[in-house]
Write an enzyme that holds these catalytic residues in place. Structure first.
Site, PDB file in Angstrom:
ATOM      1  N   GLU A 171       0.801  -1.228   0.000  1.00 29.40           N
ATOM      2  CA  GLU A 171       0.000   0.000   0.000  1.00 29.40           C
ATOM      3  C   GLU A 171       0.832   1.276   0.000  1.00 29.40           C
ATOM      4  O   GLU A 171       0.784   2.056   0.967  1.00 29.40           O
ATOM      5  CB  GLU A 171      -0.943   0.028   1.206  1.00 29.40           C
ATOM      6  CG  GLU A 171      -1.918  -1.113   1.269  1.00 29.40           C
ATOM      7  CD  GLU A 171      -3.038  -0.883   2.305  1.00 29.40           C
ATOM      8  OE1 GLU A 171      -3.034   0.155   2.985  1.00 29.40           O
ATOM      9  OE2 GLU A 171      -3.925  -1.743   2.393  1.00 29.40           O
ATOM     10  N   GLU A 379      -4.884  -8.846   1.176  1.00 24.38           N
ATOM     11  CA  GLU A 379      -5.554  -8.538   2.446  1.00 24.38           C
ATOM     12  C   GLU A 379      -7.035  -8.386   2.200  1.00 24.38           C
ATOM     13  O   GLU A 379      -7.456  -7.677   1.279  1.00 24.38           O
ATOM     14  CB  GLU A 379      -5.071  -7.211   3.062  1.00 24.38           C
ATOM     15  CG  GLU A 379      -3.689  -7.233   3.631  1.00 24.38           C
ATOM     16  CD  GLU A 379      -3.297  -5.886   4.259  1.00 24.38           C
ATOM     17  OE1 GLU A 379      -4.176  -5.086   4.643  1.00 24.38           O
ATOM     18  OE2 GLU A 379      -2.080  -5.644   4.345  1.00 24.38           O
TER      19      GLU A 379
HETATM   20  C1  FCB Z   1      -4.297  -2.147   5.622  1.00 19.89           C
HETATM   21  C2  FCB Z   1      -2.890  -2.414   6.108  1.00 19.89           C
HETATM   22  C3  FCB Z   1      -2.809  -3.451   7.192  1.00 19.89           C
HETATM   23  C4  FCB Z   1      -3.963  -3.373   8.158  1.00 19.89           C
HETATM   24  C5  FCB Z   1      -5.283  -3.278   7.437  1.00 19.89           C
HETATM   25  C6  FCB Z   1      -6.498  -3.219   8.338  1.00 19.89           C
HETATM   26  O1  FCB Z   1      -4.361  -0.873   5.082  1.00 19.89           O
HETATM   27  O2  FCB Z   1      -2.072  -2.793   5.043  1.00 19.89           O
HETATM   28  O3  FCB Z   1      -1.566  -3.323   7.805  1.00 19.89           O
HETATM   29  O4  FCB Z   1      -3.776  -2.344   9.050  1.00 19.89           O
HETATM   30  O5  FCB Z   1      -5.295  -2.177   6.589  1.00 19.89           O
END
Ligand code: FCB
Length: 483
Positions: A171, A379
């Site tokens: 990110e 994620e």
């Molecule tokens: C993302 C991050 C991760 C975590 C999630 C909830 O943006 O990459 O580290 O905090 O959100």
């Protein structure tokens, strides 16, 4: 036939990669051990006053000492892969000096432990923990940081064996914009021009990392993870559609265009030219480096967003939306947008809207507009107000429901021809959720922060069934009806 049998369990393609994800600062603790030096998150959590309850990652889940136990949990979960990040300040604590053997040793032990359990490691080189010494000379607003990253990337590529897939960045949007432009994350700067220059230097660093990987380990696959958004206009009016396109520029096109087309979107270059240095930091040859082909793209997705034009609060309310509080920082208005939400729609404990259709839409867009390389959901997950029941168990049906909906969206995307190869739940463990500290729990394993004790939640047991059978089971109608 009862409602619970309306559709059969749905299968994923053979070899689909099942995993969970974590990040170094969020779980490791041991911040002053074995030669690690401070990162910007140590500084920010200790001194900015902007982390809930003044929480820090000093101890976190104590994973640095308990990693064997966590590896056993992964084995019990039956995942085929584990995504984690490597802490730059453990590996190159003095940045320009020699590699720190004790820092490397920790990750060697972790990687060996994964191999022993037949779990594929998927390490990320940078999940936001920039060495503080680099921030002291400008951090990501300083072009030199990209070259320091390339040195660090070369070190981990050379010294850590047994990795088939590397990810450069997690990110970069969050690092650049929450860190340098909006001030919510470390290093806490509020400067739009810095957000733009950090964007470019992070992308340049990624490209240099890809080049290092090709030179040092031509056999490994290399990619990066983006938090792309599905942004929808609150109305059909041009002013709101334009605002949504600008938000899309900042969150999506400013990353995807340079990576896959070799140039920044003209409207974004133009917009940020009002905030020096903006994209004037781009030098000859940079775009070729940034667009060096990658082998896969990681996508982090939590929920879609609805956008309207700045100053359209009254129209938003008339259209039935809730309008969030005005941002404290003028910086946010550089895009001329406001975020709105629909009252009554389900949200997580982060107040993020739950709507899995946004994930399918996003994956199809990437395929249609940018690339057909393999995609991984690196994620996806949700925070809810979990608690330990009187019988000692942690039941999290809402999380199961959320994950079920998003896995269903993945199946939909596969039907649409998306080249989706794997899925990682955020997160294996409850952990330090950045600006929210320990007040938000994303884990499928509960952490008792006083004792370090781990308790797998019901979502953990549910996910184990999925990794074992490679299919999404039908949820009970009771659970579907309630959440
Ligand atoms: C993302 C991050 C991760 C975590 C999630 C909830 O943006 O990459 O580290 O905090 O959100």
């Amino acid at each position: 036939m009862t409602a619970s049998h309306i559709s059969a369990p749905r299968r994923f393609p053979d070899g689909f990669m099942w995993g969970t994800a974590t990040a170094a600062y969020q779980i490791e603790g041991a911040v002053a051990e074995d030669g690690r030096t401070p990162s910007i998150w140590d500084t920010f959590s200790h001194h900015s006053g902007r982390v809930t309850n003044g929480d820090t990652g000093d101890i976190a889940c104590d994973h640095y000492h308990r990693y064997e136990e966590d590896l056993d949990l992964l084995a019990e979960l039956g995942v085929s892969a584990y995504r984690f990040s490597i802490a730059w300040p453990r590996i190159r604590p003095d940045v320009t000096g020699l590699a720190n053997e004790r820092g490397l040793d920790f990750y060697k032990r972790l990687i060996a432990g994964l191999h022993d359990r037949n779990i594929t490691p998927l390490p990320t080189m940078y999940h936001w923990d920039l060495p503080q010494s680099l921030e002291d000379v400008g951090g990501w607003t300083n072009r030199d940081t990209a070259y320091r990253f390339a040195d660090y990337a070369a070190t981990v590529l050379e010294r850590l064996d047994g990795i088939g897939k590397w990810t450069t960045f997690n990110e970069p949007w969050t690092s650049a914009w929450l860190g340098y432009a909006y001030g919510h994350h470390a290093p806490g700067r509020e400067d739009i021009g810095a957000g733009a220059s950090a964007t470019h230097h992070l992308l340049l660093a990624h490209g240099l990392g890809v080049e290092a990987s090709r030179a040092i380990r031509p056999e490994v696959e290399i990619g990066l993870t983006l938090n792309l958004g599905t942004l929808r206009s609150g109305t059909n009016e041009q002013v709101d559609r334009d605002a949504t396109w600008r938000a899309d520029g900042n969150q999506n096109r400013i990353w995807l265009d340079p990576l896959f087309r070799g140039s920044y979107p003209a409207d974004m270059v133009d917009l940020y030219s009002a905030y020096p240095p903006g994209f004037s930091v781009v030098q000859d040859g940079d775009m070729a480096t940034i667009s060096s082909p990658i082998d896969f793209l990681g996508v982090n997705f939590y929920g879609p967003g609805t956008v309207m034009g700045e100053g359209r609060e009254r129209e938003a309310r008339m259209a039935g939306y809730n309008v969030g509080p005005r941002p404290e920082s003028d910086a946010i208005n550089s895009l001329g947008t406001i975020g709105v939400s629909t009252p009554g729609r389900p949200v997580t404990a982060m107040d993020w809207e739950i709507d899995a259709s946004g994930l399918r839409e996003l994956l199809v867009r990437i395929k249609d507009e940018y690339t057909d390389i393999p995609l991984y959901i690196t994620e996806n997950g949700a925070a809810f107000a979990d608690y330990i029941g009187t019988d000692g168990a942690v039941r999290d049906p809402q999380r199961i429901r959320y994950l079920d909906q998003h896995l269903d969206a993945c199946l939909g995307a596969l039907e649409d021809g998306v080249n989706l190869k794997g899925y990682f739940i955020w997160s294996l463990l409850d952990n330090f959720e950045w600006g929210f500290g320990y007040s938000r729990r994303f884990g499928i394993v509960w952490i008792d922060y006083d004792t370090g004790r781990r308790i797998p939640k019901s979502s953990f047991h549910w996910y184990r069934g999925i990794t074992a059978n490679n299919e999404l089971p039908e949820l009970s109608t009771a659970l579907q009806a309630r959440y």
